[in-house]
Design a protein around this motif. Structure first.
Motif, PDB file in Angstrom:
ATOM      1  N   ILE A 586       1.320  13.084  15.467  1.00 31.00           N
ATOM      2  CA  ILE A 586       2.814  13.137  15.210  1.00 31.00           C
ATOM      3  C   ILE A 586       3.315  11.664  15.341  1.00 31.00           C
ATOM      4  O   ILE A 586       4.275  11.537  14.317  1.00 31.00           O
ATOM      5  CB  ILE A 586       3.403  13.868  16.459  1.00 31.00           C
ATOM      6  CG1 ILE A 586       3.031  15.451  16.057  1.00 31.00           C
ATOM      7  CG2 ILE A 586       5.019  13.828  16.072  1.00 31.00           C
ATOM      8  CD1 ILE A 586       3.420  16.340  17.268  1.00 31.00           C
ATOM      9  N   SER A 587       3.032  10.890  16.289  1.00 28.23           N
ATOM     10  CA  SER A 587       3.582   9.471  16.147  1.00 28.23           C
ATOM     11  C   SER A 587       3.247   8.598  14.918  1.00 28.23           C
ATOM     12  O   SER A 587       3.978   7.887  14.530  1.00 28.23           O
ATOM     13  CB  SER A 587       3.178   8.794  17.570  1.00 28.23           C
ATOM     14  OG  SER A 587       3.313   7.515  17.493  1.00 28.23           O
ATOM     15  N   HIS A 588       2.146   8.844  14.664  1.00 25.72           N
ATOM     16  CA  HIS A 588       1.347   8.358  13.309  1.00 25.72           C
ATOM     17  C   HIS A 588       2.329   8.608  12.211  1.00 25.72           C
ATOM     18  O   HIS A 588       2.542   7.768  11.421  1.00 25.72           O
ATOM     19  CB  HIS A 588      -0.143   8.537  13.191  1.00 25.72           C
ATOM     20  CG  HIS A 588      -0.576   8.124  11.818  1.00 25.72           C
ATOM     21  ND1 HIS A 588      -0.805   6.584  11.655  1.00 25.72           N
ATOM     22  CD2 HIS A 588      -0.934   8.575  10.769  1.00 25.72           C
ATOM     23  CE1 HIS A 588      -1.132   6.473  10.320  1.00 25.72           C
ATOM     24  NE2 HIS A 588      -1.440   7.460   9.906  1.00 25.72           N
ATOM     25  N   ARG A 589       2.312  10.057  11.905  1.00 25.52           N
ATOM     26  CA  ARG A 589       3.174  10.353  10.974  1.00 25.52           C
ATOM     27  C   ARG A 589       4.711   9.990  10.840  1.00 25.52           C
ATOM     28  O   ARG A 589       5.335   9.784  10.030  1.00 25.52           O
ATOM     29  CB  ARG A 589       3.027  11.896  10.709  1.00 25.52           C
ATOM     30  CG  ARG A 589       1.761  12.451  10.430  1.00 25.52           C
ATOM     31  CD  ARG A 589       1.918  13.949   9.983  1.00 25.52           C
ATOM     32  NE  ARG A 589       1.960  14.770  11.192  1.00 25.52           N
ATOM     33  CZ  ARG A 589       1.178  15.365  11.925  1.00 25.52           C
ATOM     34  NH1 ARG A 589      -0.284  15.289  11.799  1.00 25.52           N
ATOM     35  NH2 ARG A 589       1.406  16.109  12.972  1.00 25.52           N
ATOM     36  N   TYR A 590       5.247   9.967  12.179  1.00 30.14           N
ATOM     37  CA  TYR A 590       6.515   9.312  12.153  1.00 30.14           C
ATOM     38  C   TYR A 590       6.718   7.821  11.719  1.00 30.14           C
ATOM     39  O   TYR A 590       7.703   7.674  11.053  1.00 30.14           O
ATOM     40  CB  TYR A 590       6.741   9.688  13.763  1.00 30.14           C
ATOM     41  CG  TYR A 590       8.507   9.092  13.652  1.00 30.14           C
ATOM     42  CD1 TYR A 590       9.444   9.960  13.595  1.00 30.14           C
ATOM     43  CD2 TYR A 590       8.463   7.618  14.429  1.00 30.14           C
ATOM     44  CE1 TYR A 590      10.786   9.295  13.567  1.00 30.14           C
ATOM     45  CE2 TYR A 590       9.791   7.484  14.424  1.00 30.14           C
ATOM     46  CZ  TYR A 590      10.996   7.929  14.130  1.00 30.14           C
ATOM     47  OH  TYR A 590      12.303   7.521  14.242  1.00 30.14           O
ATOM     48  N   ARG A 591       5.852   7.144  12.158  1.00 32.38           N
ATOM     49  CA  ARG A 591       5.773   5.752  11.931  1.00 32.38           C
ATOM     50  C   ARG A 591       5.343   5.534  10.341  1.00 32.38           C
ATOM     51  O   ARG A 591       6.056   4.456   9.682  1.00 32.38           O
ATOM     52  CB  ARG A 591       4.752   4.898  12.589  1.00 32.38           C
ATOM     53  CG  ARG A 591       4.853   4.844  14.089  1.00 32.38           C
ATOM     54  CD  ARG A 591       4.100   3.802  14.830  1.00 32.38           C
ATOM     55  NE  ARG A 591       2.646   4.175  14.604  1.00 32.38           N
ATOM     56  CZ  ARG A 591       1.930   4.697  15.274  1.00 32.38           C
ATOM     57  NH1 ARG A 591       2.363   5.259  16.598  1.00 32.38           N
ATOM     58  NH2 ARG A 591       0.555   4.951  15.147  1.00 32.38           N
ATOM     59  N   LEU A 592       5.018   6.710   9.636  1.00 32.14           N
ATOM     60  CA  LEU A 592       4.583   6.513   8.275  1.00 32.14           C
ATOM     61  C   LEU A 592       5.946   6.859   7.428  1.00 32.14           C
ATOM     62  O   LEU A 592       6.108   6.236   6.575  1.00 32.14           O
ATOM     63  CB  LEU A 592       3.470   7.419   7.787  1.00 32.14           C
ATOM     64  CG  LEU A 592       3.007   7.549   6.481  1.00 32.14           C
ATOM     65  CD1 LEU A 592       2.289   6.256   6.088  1.00 32.14           C
ATOM     66  CD2 LEU A 592       2.001   8.583   6.131  1.00 32.14           C
ATOM     67  N   GLU A 596       9.924   4.649   5.249  1.00 31.55           N
ATOM     68  CA  GLU A 596      10.153   4.937   3.845  1.00 31.55           C
ATOM     69  C   GLU A 596      11.630   5.520   3.707  1.00 31.55           C
ATOM     70  O   GLU A 596      12.403   4.906   2.565  1.00 31.55           O
ATOM     71  CB  GLU A 596       9.199   5.896   3.393  1.00 31.55           C
ATOM     72  CG  GLU A 596       7.812   5.292   3.297  1.00 31.55           C
ATOM     73  CD  GLU A 596       7.575   4.426   1.972  1.00 31.55           C
ATOM     74  OE1 GLU A 596       8.642   4.715   1.113  1.00 31.55           O
ATOM     75  OE2 GLU A 596       6.652   3.697   2.054  1.00 31.55           O
ATOM     76  N   MET A 597      12.240   6.555   4.758  1.00 31.47           N
ATOM     77  CA  MET A 597      13.301   7.003   4.810  1.00 31.47           C
ATOM     78  C   MET A 597      14.580   5.867   5.074  1.00 31.47           C
ATOM     79  O   MET A 597      15.489   5.898   4.260  1.00 31.47           O
ATOM     80  CB  MET A 597      13.537   7.959   5.975  1.00 31.47           C
ATOM     81  CG  MET A 597      12.313   9.112   5.776  1.00 31.47           C
ATOM     82  SD  MET A 597      12.316  10.236   4.392  1.00 31.47           S
ATOM     83  CE  MET A 597      13.756  11.272   4.991  1.00 31.47           C
TER      84      MET A 597
END
Length: 637
Positions: A586-592, A596-597
């Motif tokens: 979850i943390s990795h996907r959030y940082r990804l 971008e957003m």
């Protein structure tokens, strides 16, 4: 301080709780415990008046029976009239002190004992959480209480007693079991599944919809099986829970030959049907990947279930249990100096030819007149499951017994007690699993911290081996290499595609037949060491050295023994990646996503039209994300 806290007529409080806390604080300083006496409410449920009294208010009711009980509780009430009454002021909607009595008719407590008074004792949320963590870690209630006392500077500073903590934990456990042990267990499993989506559990119900057999495995167990599930052991143990259910655990070993757990089960009984359900559930959990070999004890029901559920899996019997049973049935032969035990062990471990085994077995029986011995006849009937000569084609990874399971069972009994309910059982079982995984981390650390000893011969093949094999397997390979230096080639025969060598120890011994393909470097040896354990034998290494092959060919590097044994294979039955720690993902996907957003929002803010476009798209995207979580749409690939 006592006078400053003394209640006075007309004092106002915002709420009844504020009034109680004030009077309770006064009781702490003076030395008496406060009790809530009565309250009155209006038709809307609003408290209009309330009284707080000393805990010694009133008198104990007199016993009205004909026979006086032998043991009665000591008197605690003295008719003390100390009190504080409050009433609601309708104009200000505040509570005012209406009446009070300051004097007490009993001895007051000293300040050192104030923390023992009933109204002053309370286990806070943080203290309760700390106690629960300590309990889950196996720390006794007494030790937990003392630890908190040390942290607070004394037991008098923590605000509760040992009995309060005991009642708190008991109430917590009872609340957890409000749906019964079965309901609490299912709730625990669902919580685990929310934390770790790859967590797997199955329960078998009988005709009355009562839970009979239970199986579970977490994400790490499933991952370990993909890497090291080629050889497993299964055994059951008792006295781990108050239901007296047998506990069965599937275990194996990793590249460091350290124990790893693949799954566990609580059985209703040890019948063929129960074992069939367990083995079929286990196979389903690991996506139908049957182990190559499974070792068990001599349980007939277990053997029947394995042959029915996993017919392609080689079933081996634990040689340790066989020796124990030999001593049980024929132990008297150890006392009179007979060679029977040595002959039996020779048949089990030394003899490599099947015909030679049969001749040696018959000679052993005739010499000791045991042709009709029931146990020996029974163990001979299943000789293909334990005798070395019949196991040449079986992949064992060097395993011949269930000592891994026995070792785990001993550890389990250090953590699990008979008085544990099912939820406690699962929590403490996880402690055992965590301990084994931490041991594996220690070995991993030492394998990187400490360099293996290459010795005097730093040849290319040893340098290659030390770079790819785990430390323990490098030692095994190095021993085979050292042995190869004292091997001699007695003869060689050339054919169209192969060369056949006869290899033996320099001072004699059994000759081994080694066949080499000079082009592909494929090699086989009659000792079958590579086929059984996954490392090249000394005979094959001797031939490779003679033909000038200075490195281990890739086809003879068994991945399960290498340092990179855990690489790849993170896909479950549904084709999704198995996540060991979802919070990290979850943390990795959030940082990804976050950068971008932010970049998109920053760019869109430069224009009104762009802002409306992004806002509209984000609104639609948010709806689709919620629909995805609700299962209304499939995942987008």
């Amino acid at each position: 301080m006592e006078e400053a806290l003394c209640p006075k007529i007309g004092m106002e409080f915002q709420s009844e709780d504020e009034a109680y806390n004030f009077y309770n604080r006064y009781g702490l300083v003076v030395g008496f415990s406060v009790r809530k006496d009565y309250l009155n409410k209006d038709k809307d449920g609003v408290v209009t008046s309330k009284r707080y009294t000393c805990c010694k208010e009133g008198f104990k009711p007199r016993y009205k029976g004909d026979v006086k009980p032998k043991r009665t509780r000591a008197e605690t009430k003295t008719g003390c009239e100390a009190k504080m009454g409050i009433i609601l002021n309708r104009e200000t909607m505040k509570y005012q002190v209406r009446d009070q009595v300051i004097e007490h008719n009993h001895t007051l407590h000293i300040s050192e004992c104030a923390h023992m008074m009933r109204s002053q004792r309370k286990v806070s949320i943080s203290q309760g959480t700390q106690a629960e963590i300590a309990n889950d870690a196996g720390i006794s209630l007494k030790q937990s209480h003392e630890l908190m006392g040390k942290e607070a500077g004394g037991l008098g500073n923590i605000g509760y007693t040992h009995d309060d903590l005991k009642r708190y934990l008991r109430a917590k456990r009872e609340r957890g079991l409000k749906y019964g042990e079965a309901g609490a267990m299912l709730l625990y499993f669902e919580e685990q599944k929310l934390e770790i989506p790859s967590f797997f559990h199955v329960e078998q119900l009988d005709c009355e919809e009562q839970i009979t057999n239970i199986f579970w495995a977490d994400a790490s167990m499933l991952m370990d099986y993909t890497y090291f599930g080629d050889v497993i052991t299964f055994d059951t143990t008792y006295k781990t829970n108050k239901e007296y259910r047998p506990l069965g655990v599937f275990v194996g070993f990793n590249q460091f030959r350290q124990l790893v757990i693949f799954g566990a089960t609580l059985l209703y009984d040890e019948t063929i049907e129960s074992f069939k359900w367990v083995f079929s559930t286990f196979v389903e959990t690991v996506c139908g990947r049957h182990p190559k070999t499974i070792f068990t004890d001599q349980d007939a029901a277990m053997a029947a279930a394995i042959s029915a559920v996993m017919p392609s899996t080689y079933h081996g019997l634990c040689t340790f249990h066989i020796i124990v049973n030999f001593m049980k049935h024929l132990g008297n032969y150890y006392k009179d100096g007979s060679n029977l035990p040595y002959r039996f062990v020779e048949c089990m471990y030394e003899i490599e030819d099947e015909n030679e085994f049969i001749m040696a077995w018959d000679a052993m029986l005739k010499e000791h007149k045991l042709e009709t011995n029931e146990w020996l006849c029974g163990i001979y009937a299943c000789r293909k499951k334990w005798a070395k000569c019949f196991m040449k084609g079986a992949w064992t990874a060097g395993m011949r017994n269930t000592q891994l399971s026995e070792s785990l069972n001993a550890s389990i009994k250090n953590y699990l007690k008979l008085d544990h309910d099912l939820v406690q059982f699962f929590k403490h079982f996880n402690r055992v699993v965590d301990e084994k995984r931490y041991n594996e981390l220690r070995i991993e650390y030492h394998s990187r911290q400490k360099l293996p000893m290459l010795g005097l011969q730093q040849t290319p093949v040893l340098i290659q081996a030390v770079s790819i094999y785990s430390p323990c397997m490098f030692v095994a390979f190095q021993n085979e290499y050292d042995e190869s230096t004292i091997m001699v080639i007695l003869d060689q025969k050339h054919t169209t595609m192969h060369v056949e060598y006869s290899v033996s120890h320099y001072d004699g011994g059994r000759e081994r037949r080694v066949i080499l393909n000079p082009i592909t470097k494929d090699i086989t040896c009659s000792c079958n060491l590579f086929e059984q354990e996954g490392i090249l034998c000394s005979h094959a290494l001797k031939v490779y050295d003679m033909v000038g092959t200075k490195f281990i060919p890739n086809q003879y590097v068994t991945k399960r023994w290498t340092k990179k044994a855990r690489s790849g294979g993170r896909i479950n039955c549904k084709g999704r990646e198995i996540s060991l720690d979802p919070s990290l993902s979850i943390s990795h996907r959030y940082r990804l996503l976050a950068p971008e957003m932010v970049r998109l929002a920053t760019r869109a803010a430069m224009s009104e039209a762009a802002t409306k476009l992004v806002s509209s798209a984000m609104s639609e995207l948010s709806k689709r994300v919620e629909m995805l979580f609700c299962g209304e749409i499939d995942e987008i690939t």
